[in-house]
Design a protein around this motif. Structure first.
Motif, mmCIF file in Angstrom:
data_model
loop_
_atom_site.group_PDB
_atom_site.id
_atom_site.type_symbol
_atom_site.label_atom_id
_atom_site.label_comp_id
_atom_site.label_asym_id
_atom_site.label_seq_id
_atom_site.Cartn_x
_atom_site.Cartn_y
_atom_site.Cartn_z
ATOM 1 N N SER A 143 0.841 -1.193 0.000
ATOM 2 C CA SER A 143 0.000 0.000 0.000
ATOM 3 C C SER A 143 0.874 1.240 0.000
ATOM 4 O O SER A 143 1.802 1.367 0.809
ATOM 5 N N LEU A 144 0.561 2.170 -0.895
ATOM 6 C CA LEU A 144 1.339 3.406 -1.021
ATOM 7 C C LEU A 144 0.548 4.631 -0.577
ATOM 8 O O LEU A 144 1.077 5.745 -0.631
ATOM 9 N N GLY A 145 -0.664 4.451 -0.159
ATOM 10 C CA GLY A 145 -1.431 5.590 0.336
ATOM 11 C C GLY A 145 -2.867 5.600 -0.173
ATOM 12 O O GLY A 145 -3.162 5.058 -1.240
ATOM 13 N N VAL A 146 -3.725 6.231 0.606
ATOM 14 C CA VAL A 146 -5.131 6.393 0.252
ATOM 15 C C VAL A 146 -5.424 7.880 0.152
ATOM 16 O O VAL A 146 -5.100 8.652 1.063
ATOM 17 N N PHE A 147 -6.038 8.291 -0.946
ATOM 18 C CA PHE A 147 -6.283 9.707 -1.222
ATOM 19 C C PHE A 147 -7.789 9.943 -1.371
ATOM 20 O O PHE A 147 -8.512 9.117 -1.928
ATOM 21 N N SER A 148 -8.229 11.097 -0.901
ATOM 22 C CA SER A 148 -9.654 11.412 -0.931
ATOM 23 C C SER A 148 -10.090 12.035 -2.249
ATOM 24 O O SER A 148 -11.282 12.145 -2.518
ATOM 25 N N ARG A 149 -9.119 12.434 -3.081
ATOM 26 C CA ARG A 149 -9.440 13.013 -4.383
ATOM 27 C C ARG A 149 -8.614 12.346 -5.470
ATOM 28 O O ARG A 149 -7.511 11.846 -5.216
ATOM 29 N N ALA A 150 -9.129 12.382 -6.689
ATOM 30 C CA ALA A 150 -8.471 11.696 -7.794
ATOM 31 C C ALA A 150 -7.171 12.382 -8.208
ATOM 32 O O ALA A 150 -6.193 11.708 -8.565
ATOM 33 N N GLU A 151 -7.115 13.714 -8.157
ATOM 34 C CA GLU A 151 -5.935 14.425 -8.635
ATOM 35 C C GLU A 151 -4.687 14.095 -7.834
ATOM 36 O O GLU A 151 -3.625 13.782 -8.430
ATOM 37 N N PRO A 152 -4.709 14.146 -6.495
ATOM 38 C CA PRO A 152 -3.518 13.751 -5.740
ATOM 39 C C PRO A 152 -3.117 12.299 -5.974
ATOM 40 O O PRO A 152 -1.923 11.978 -5.984
ATOM 41 N N ALA A 153 -4.105 11.429 -6.166
ATOM 42 C CA ALA A 153 -3.795 10.020 -6.433
ATOM 43 C C ALA A 153 -3.038 9.880 -7.757
ATOM 44 O O ALA A 153 -2.059 9.116 -7.862
ATOM 45 N N LYS A 154 -3.470 10.611 -8.785
ATOM 46 C CA LYS A 154 -2.783 10.561 -10.072
ATOM 47 C C LYS A 154 -1.367 11.101 -9.960
ATOM 48 O O LYS A 154 -0.426 10.558 -10.568
ATOM 49 N N ALA A 155 -1.213 12.169 -9.197
ATOM 50 C CA ALA A 155 0.123 12.744 -9.024
ATOM 51 C C ALA A 155 1.043 11.758 -8.307
ATOM 52 O O ALA A 155 2.230 11.625 -8.661
ATOM 53 N N ALA A 156 0.527 11.062 -7.281
ATOM 54 C CA ALA A 156 1.331 10.084 -6.556
ATOM 55 C C ALA A 156 1.731 8.926 -7.472
ATOM 56 O O ALA A 156 2.872 8.447 -7.435
ATOM 57 N N MET A 157 0.824 8.469 -8.316
ATOM 58 C CA MET A 157 1.148 7.384 -9.240
ATOM 59 C C MET A 157 2.247 7.785 -10.206
ATOM 60 O O MET A 157 3.163 7.005 -10.505
ATOM 61 N N GLN A 158 2.185 9.023 -10.681
ATOM 62 C CA GLN A 158 3.248 9.479 -11.577
ATOM 63 C C GLN A 158 4.584 9.553 -10.854
ATOM 64 O O GLN A 158 5.639 9.218 -11.422
ATOM 65 N N HIS A 159 4.557 9.962 -9.589
ATOM 66 C CA HIS A 159 5.785 10.031 -8.789
ATOM 67 C C HIS A 159 6.400 8.642 -8.634
ATOM 68 O O HIS A 159 7.633 8.475 -8.789
ATOM 69 N N PHE A 160 5.581 7.622 -8.376
ATOM 70 C CA PHE A 160 6.097 6.262 -8.217
ATOM 71 C C PHE A 160 6.584 5.692 -9.551
ATOM 72 O O PHE A 160 7.552 4.929 -9.597
ATOM 73 N N ARG A 161 5.925 6.065 -10.629
ATOM 74 C CA ARG A 161 6.404 5.612 -11.948
ATOM 75 C C ARG A 161 7.789 6.199 -12.235
ATOM 76 O O ARG A 161 8.661 5.508 -12.772
ATOM 77 N N ASP A 162 7.952 7.460 -11.903
ATOM 78 C CA ASP A 162 9.256 8.095 -12.115
ATOM 79 C C ASP A 162 10.343 7.424 -11.273
ATOM 80 O O ASP A 162 11.525 7.440 -11.651
ATOM 81 N N ALA A 163 9.915 6.823 -10.152
ATOM 82 C CA ALA A 163 10.885 6.136 -9.286
ATOM 83 C C ALA A 163 11.135 4.704 -9.743
ATOM 84 O O ALA A 163 11.909 3.974 -9.102
ATOM 85 N N GLY A 164 10.482 4.261 -10.817
ATOM 86 C CA GLY A 164 10.729 2.933 -11.367
ATOM 87 C C GLY A 164 9.727 1.865 -10.966
ATOM 88 O O GLY A 164 9.969 0.673 -11.204
ATOM 89 N N TYR A 165 8.573 2.264 -10.407
ATOM 90 C CA TYR A 165 7.563 1.285 -9.992
ATOM 91 C C TYR A 165 6.340 1.361 -10.915
ATOM 92 O O TYR A 165 6.171 2.307 -11.686
ATOM 93 N N GLU A 166 5.504 0.337 -10.811
ATOM 94 C CA GLU A 166 4.279 0.279 -11.606
ATOM 95 C C GLU A 166 3.070 0.252 -10.671
ATOM 96 O O GLU A 166 2.478 -0.797 -10.418
ATOM 97 N N PRO A 167 2.689 1.402 -10.144
ATOM 98 C CA PRO A 167 1.574 1.441 -9.195
ATOM 99 C C PRO A 167 0.225 1.266 -9.897
ATOM 100 O O PRO A 167 0.089 1.472 -11.098
ATOM 101 N N MET A 168 -0.762 0.900 -9.106
ATOM 102 C CA MET A 168 -2.143 0.785 -9.570
ATOM 103 C C MET A 168 -3.035 1.521 -8.575
ATOM 104 O O MET A 168 -2.597 1.856 -7.466
ATOM 105 N N VAL A 169 -4.267 1.765 -8.990
ATOM 106 C CA VAL A 169 -5.202 2.476 -8.114
ATOM 107 C C VAL A 169 -6.524 1.721 -8.065
ATOM 108 O O VAL A 169 -6.951 1.119 -9.053
ATOM 109 N N ARG A 170 -7.141 1.745 -6.906
ATOM 110 C CA ARG A 170 -8.459 1.124 -6.721
ATOM 111 C C ARG A 170 -9.363 2.130 -6.013
ATOM 112 O O ARG A 170 -8.969 2.760 -5.036
ATOM 113 N N GLU A 171 -10.579 2.250 -6.542
ATOM 114 C CA GLU A 171 -11.554 3.145 -5.920
ATOM 115 C C GLU A 171 -12.233 2.440 -4.751
ATOM 116 O O GLU A 171 -12.688 1.304 -4.873
#
Length: 223
Positions: A143-171
């Motif tokens: 688990s990398l975090g739970v966000f209450s809005r979609a925009e911060p979640a998208k930003a976090a996913m991009q941050h993890f991709r830049d770090a070399g990971y393949e994150p996913m999101v679940r509503e």
């Protein structure tokens, strides 16, 4: 002979009068009217009965009255008891309503718990707040975090991709259970402004809605 002459004269006069009246009446009579097709405006008794049967066979959607929405079932039961004292039958129904959506960012499960712990130590070494998921269909995921809005979640996913990971999101839907008092159509017909006013005074903030009787207790049907 003179009387015979006058008799013939009178007979001729009456014949002339009779012939004039006959010809005048014939001139004023209208010719035969052409036949009109009026069958389109006539419905046979048998056709009317068939139409009535067809309408009777169609499913009719019943509309019920719903009173609520209460945060507790007990409050709904109090309304039921009050209606019972007024000879109106009713029942309490629970309605699940989505009030918010969270966005859970995670790394997919690995093959073993050992592999997940190794990945967790790697993330923590990079100062990334995370933990191993220990139950559910994502067990051994991170688990990398739970966000209450979609925009911060998208930003976090991009941050993890830049770090070399393949994150996913679940509503994750946050639901709330409300309680509504259902009054059947035969009871709903008894309601008027006077009765609604009595209930409103006893239960401040009471809402009332008319909905189809079937399938009401489903998410999002009452809002």
């Amino acid at each position: 002979m003179r009387w015979l002459f006058f008799l013939l004269l009178v007979l001729n006069f009456f014949y002339w009068v009779w012939s004039e009246r006959f010809s005048t009446r014939g001139a004023h009579e209208s010719p035969a009217s052409p036949s009109l097709d009026v069958s389109s405006g006539i419905q046979l008794v048998s056709e009317s009965r068939d139409a009535t049967r067809a309408k009777a066979g169609e499913p009719r959607k019943e509309v019920c009255l719903f009173l609520g929405g209460f945060q507790s079932e007990e409050r709904g039961r109090q309304v039921v008891q009050r209606l019972l004292s007024l000879d109106v039958a009713s029942s309490v129904e629970q309605v699940e309503r989505i009030v918010a959506t969270d966005y859970w960012v995670y790394l997919p499960p690995l093959a073993s718990r050992q592999a997940s712990l190794h990945q967790l130590r790697e993330l923590q070494a990079k100062k990334i707040d995370s933990y191993v998921i220990t139950q559910g269909d994502l067990v051994n995921g991170i688990s990398l975090g739970v966000f209450s809005r979609a925009e911060p979640a998208k930003a976090a996913m991009q941050h993890f991709r830049d770090a070399g990971y393949e994150p996913m999101v679940r509503e994750l839907s946050r639901v709330r259970h409300d309680y509504w008092v259902k009054v059947a159509p035969e009871g709903a017909r008894l309601f008027d402004e006077r009765l609604m006013g009595i209930l409103a005074r006893s239960f401040p903030g009471l809402q009332h809605q008319q909905k189809e009787c079937e399938g009401v207790a489903s998410p999002g049907r009452l809002e």
